[in-house]
Design an enzyme around this catalytic site. Structure first.
Site, short mmCIF file in Angstrom:
data_model
loop_
_atom_site.label_atom_id
_atom_site.label_comp_id
_atom_site.label_asym_id
_atom_site.label_seq_id
_atom_site.Cartn_x
_atom_site.Cartn_y
_atom_site.Cartn_z
N TYR A 115 0.82 -1.21 0.00
CA TYR A 115 0.00 0.00 0.00
C TYR A 115 0.85 1.26 0.00
O TYR A 115 0.36 2.35 -0.32
CB TYR A 115 -0.94 0.02 1.20
N SER B 247 -15.89 -4.92 0.93
CA SER B 247 -17.24 -5.27 1.37
C SER B 247 -18.33 -4.52 0.61
O SER B 247 -19.48 -4.96 0.59
CB SER B 247 -17.39 -5.00 2.87
#
EC number: 1.1.1.307
Length: 322
Positions: free
Chosen positions: A52, A219
């Site tokens: 990241y 999600s």
């Protein structure tokens, strides 16, 4: 770890919050402040990764909160992930040490193998994080490193006290089964893409029966990938505006995001959403204040079309999920 967020007991014996703050795509300029504000909002789990490229800033936010007395280190649950270029056992600790230095801690709570793919090693001083760089321009270069060899190196780092729990990410069932057969320390967590368009019930059932906790990323389905202008995501209806999700949200006077998080939680799955808005941080944390019914689950089950947004086949025809 937080009075208002339920914990999940991992097979390692450690407790992991059932909701955390995802650090993927946090901008370097704002990541430290976002993590700090998330801690103030009650979040204790921070899901990051070497790839990241923002672990220094995440570490800044955590250190600030600790220095100001908002939390103690042992109240924070830090997840990181071993990137593909460091799978050779002799390079695993090098990568972990870089993560520990960036996060400004002497251990991580959970360290995952990010993908079951071994790229050629790239020295940290040459390029970090290396991303898809393998030392040869834009060409992918692979190493023949069996997953179990990488895993054994991680087990040694648990024994050394640098990692509390170890696990895997983006593993299909067959690879997870193979790892379970050979591991001395069983994987505590399997992190996978999970949303109503990609529900993976068989994988989740298998992992949970084996004592492996599932953590869901993405999600909210296509949302994160729309921001990246990914074609599949751009051509997929957003879950936030889907009639089924909106109807369930209206029934409980909740947001679509809360419904999506609660749906995962009731399946025994941990979640790691991200938000830039303070009010959304608080809203997302309230995912455990209501229950979906069997009928709600049946309606959401109809949305499953096996649609995966994060697929290494797109990188270089890497056949993890084929």
């Amino acid at each position: 770890m937080s009075a208002s967020i339920p914990d999940i007991k991992l097979s390692s014996g450690h407790l992991m919050p059932s909701i955390g703050f995802g650090c993927w795509k946090l901008a370097n300029a704002t990541a430290g402040e976002q993590v700090y504000q998330a801690i103030k909002a009650g979040y204790r789990l921070f899901d990051g990764a070497e790839d990241y490229g923002n672990e220094k800033e995440v570490g800044d936010g955590v250190k600030r909160a600790i220095d100001e007395g908002l939390v103690k280190r042992e109240e924070i649950f830090l997840t990181s992930k071993l990137w593909n270029n460091y799978h050779d056992p002799k390079n695993v600790e090098t990568a972990l040490n870089k993560t520990l230095a960036d996060l400004k801690v002497d251990y991580v709570d959970l360290f995952l193998i990010h993908f079951p793919i071994a790229f050629k090693f790239v020295p940290i001083e040459e390029k970090y994080p290396p991303g898809f760089y393998c030392g040869d321009g834009n060409n992918f270069v692979y190493e023949d490193v069996p997953i179990l060899e990488t895993w054994k190196a991680l087990e040694k780092l648990v024994a050394a006290g640098k990692i509390k729990s170890i696990g895997v990410s983006n593993f299909p069932g067959a690879l997870l089964l193979d790892l379970l057969r050979g591991a001395t320390i069983k994987p505590a967590v399997l992190q996978v893409e999970h949303h109503p368009y990609l529900q993976q019930p068989k994988l989740i059932e298998f992992a949970q029966k084996a004592g492996v906790t599932i953590t869901a990323y993405s999600s909210f389905g296509p949302q994160s990938f729309v921001e990246m202008n990914q074609g599949r995501a751009l051509n997929t209806p957003t879950l936030f505006a889907h009639d089924t999700i909106k109807a369930i949200a209206a029934k409980y006077n909740k947001t679509p995001a809360e419904v999506l998080l609660r749906w995962a939680a009731q399946r025994g799955i941990a979640v790691i959403p991200k938000s830039n808005l303070p009010e959304r941080l608080v809203q997302n944390r309230s995912f455990n204040t209501f229950d979906l019914t069997k009928e709600d689950f049946e309606e959401i089950a109809k949305l499953d079309i096996g649609l995966r947004f994060n697929d290494p086949w797109d990188w270089d025809n890497i056949p993890i999920f084929v």
